[in-house]
Design an enzyme around this catalytic site. Structure first.
Site, PDB file in Angstrom:
ATOM      1  CE  LYS A 222      -4.420  -1.670   0.943  1.00 45.79           C
ATOM      2  NZ  LYS A 222      -5.506  -1.941   1.866  1.00 45.79           N
ATOM      3  NE  ARG A 256      -7.648  -8.085  -0.071  1.00 46.38           N
ATOM      4  CZ  ARG A 256      -7.131  -7.387  -1.070  1.00 46.38           C
ATOM      5  NH1 ARG A 256      -6.081  -6.622  -0.867  1.00 46.38           N
ATOM      6  NH2 ARG A 256      -7.659  -7.451  -2.276  1.00 46.38           N
TER       7      ARG A 256
HETATM    8  N1  HH2 Z   1      -7.412  -3.589   0.058  1.00 45.89           N
HETATM    9  C1  HH2 Z   1      -7.650  -3.635  -1.266  1.00 45.89           C
HETATM   10  C2  HH2 Z   1      -8.751  -4.325  -1.759  1.00 45.89           C
HETATM   11  N2  HH2 Z   1      -9.589  -4.992  -0.930  1.00 45.89           N
HETATM   12  N3  HH2 Z   1     -10.182  -5.679   1.236  1.00 45.89           N
HETATM   13  C3  HH2 Z   1      -9.968  -5.665   2.565  1.00 45.89           C
HETATM   14  N4  HH2 Z   1     -10.774  -6.331   3.389  1.00 45.89           N
HETATM   15  N5  HH2 Z   1      -8.903  -4.974   3.097  1.00 45.89           N
HETATM   16  C4  HH2 Z   1      -8.036  -4.270   2.334  1.00 45.89           C
HETATM   17  O1  HH2 Z   1      -7.108  -3.633   2.880  1.00 45.89           O
HETATM   18  C5  HH2 Z   1      -8.250  -4.264   0.911  1.00 45.89           C
HETATM   19  C6  HH2 Z   1      -9.360  -4.993   0.398  1.00 45.89           C
HETATM   20  C7  HH2 Z   1      -6.721  -2.944  -2.194  1.00 45.89           C
HETATM   21  O2  HH2 Z   1      -5.724  -3.846  -2.644  1.00 45.89           O
HETATM   22  P1  HH2 Z   1      -5.728  -4.587  -4.071  1.00 45.89           P
HETATM   23  O3  HH2 Z   1      -6.866  -5.542  -4.166  1.00 45.89           O
HETATM   24  O4  HH2 Z   1      -4.413  -5.193  -4.335  1.00 45.89           O
HETATM   25  O5  HH2 Z   1      -5.916  -3.399  -5.098  1.00 45.89           O
HETATM   26  P2  HH2 Z   1      -7.098  -2.931  -6.020  1.00 45.89           P
HETATM   27  O6  HH2 Z   1      -8.298  -2.619  -5.165  1.00 45.89           O
HETATM   28  O7  HH2 Z   1      -6.544  -1.728  -6.732  1.00 45.89           O
HETATM   29  O8  HH2 Z   1      -7.401  -4.074  -6.964  1.00 45.89           O
END
Ligand code: HH2
Length: 286
Positions: A222, A256
């Site tokens: 992040k 995660r």
């Molecule tokens: N962070 C992201 C997406 N979903 N869900 C939970 N519960 N907690 C988190 O911190 C969280 C989440 C963002 O990460 P990522 O899926 O890699 O990115 P993107 O939303 O750009 O696909």
């Protein structure tokens, strides 16, 4: 606090921190690992993460980063269902990262074991859709909307306000008929929070245990880690592993992460220290 999480057909033991491996199906994920609608690549990635030690997989078909393209329920399901189908028998529960009730219902029918909702079931119909299933439910805190949430996040007391919000959402889910053993919460690092807010939440993560449900934490790659280290998103492995360890030490039950193998090894060192050297053989100790 429940020692296991009820996830449809699975019971996930939470006797030690568990790893949730991220499989992004969108093209525009901030983390740079999106499978861009290539279902077989996504299935391969999921299987690789299980091989590396993931205890659960999180499939996301819509990016939540500021400026990401919104995706219709139909498109989200087109991306998700073939991958869910391909990973269903992989031996670990599958979580679906969605905010849409239609996607929640279809994913639960197709074998998902958890719904991970960054809007904590606030979309109209989401609570009903989630409550009528048997999957685990992750309720996350976000201030504002993804497109604008990082413009001017404001709190009087970030830890207390996030705690109170999650407490209200747990109560709402239970009032809708969801058993406590199906629930987990997430303070939502980076979702409408400055670096100072994120650090306060991480520093006081242990306070969230009072909510009485397991805590899921997503810090992997992040931007707060970029702000601290000056590293671009592709170079945040060391910072991500350190952050995961610190969260685990402060009580996170599920981490995660994008980089499962590295986080697993770091946790193994901590676990060996906590549980005594008997857990490590002579050969492994060298
Ligand atoms: N962070 C992201 C997406 N979903 N869900 C939970 N519960 N907690 C988190 O911190 C969280 C989440 C963002 O990460 P990522 O899926 O890699 O990115 P993107 O939303 O750009 O696909």
């Amino acid at each position: 606090m429940p020692a296991t999480l009820a996830c449809a057909g699975y019971r996930l033991a939470l006797d030690r921190p568990r790893l949730m491996g991220v499989v992004n199906l969108s093209a525009d994920s901030f983390s740079g690992d999106g499978c861009a609608g290539d279902a077989s690549r996504a299935v391969e990635r999921g299987l690789q993460l299980v091989e590396e030690g993931a205890d659960i997989l999180d499939l996301g078909a819509e990016s939540s980063r500021p400026g990401a393209m919104p995706v219709s329920a139909e498109e989200e399901l087109n991306r998700l269902l073939p991958v869910l189908e391909g990973l269903r028998g992989c031996g670990v529960p599958i979580s679906v990262d969605t905010t849409k009730p239609q996607v929640m219902r279809a994913a639960s029918r197709a074998g998902a074991s958890m719904i991970n909702d960054i809007r904590a079931l606030e979309e109209p119909g989401a609570m009903e859709a989630a409550a009528s299933s048997t999957v685990a439910l992750c309720l996350m805190h976000m201030q504002g909307q993804p497109a604008t949430m990082q413009l001017q996040p404001r709190y009087d007391d970030v830890v207390q306000q996030v705690f109170d919000y999650l407490s209200r959402r747990v109560a709402a889910a239970m009032a809708a008929g969801v058993a406590r053993e199906r629930l987990l919460v997430d303070p939502g690092f980076g979702f409408g929070k400055t670096l100072a807010h994120n650090l306060s939440l991480l520093r006081h993560l242990d306070r969230f245990a009072a909510l009485g449900v397991p805590l899921l934490v997503g810090l992997s790659r992040k931007s707060m880690l970029g702000a601290i280290t000056g590293q671009p998103v592709g170079e945040r492995l060391a910072a991500s592993v350190a952050a995961a360890m610190l969260a685990a030490q402060r009580g996170a039950a599920i981490l995660r992460v994008h980089d499962v193998a590295a986080t697993r090894d770091a946790l193994a060192v901590w676990h060996a220290l906590e549980s005594g050297a008997e857990a490590v053989s002579e050969r492994e100790a060298r």
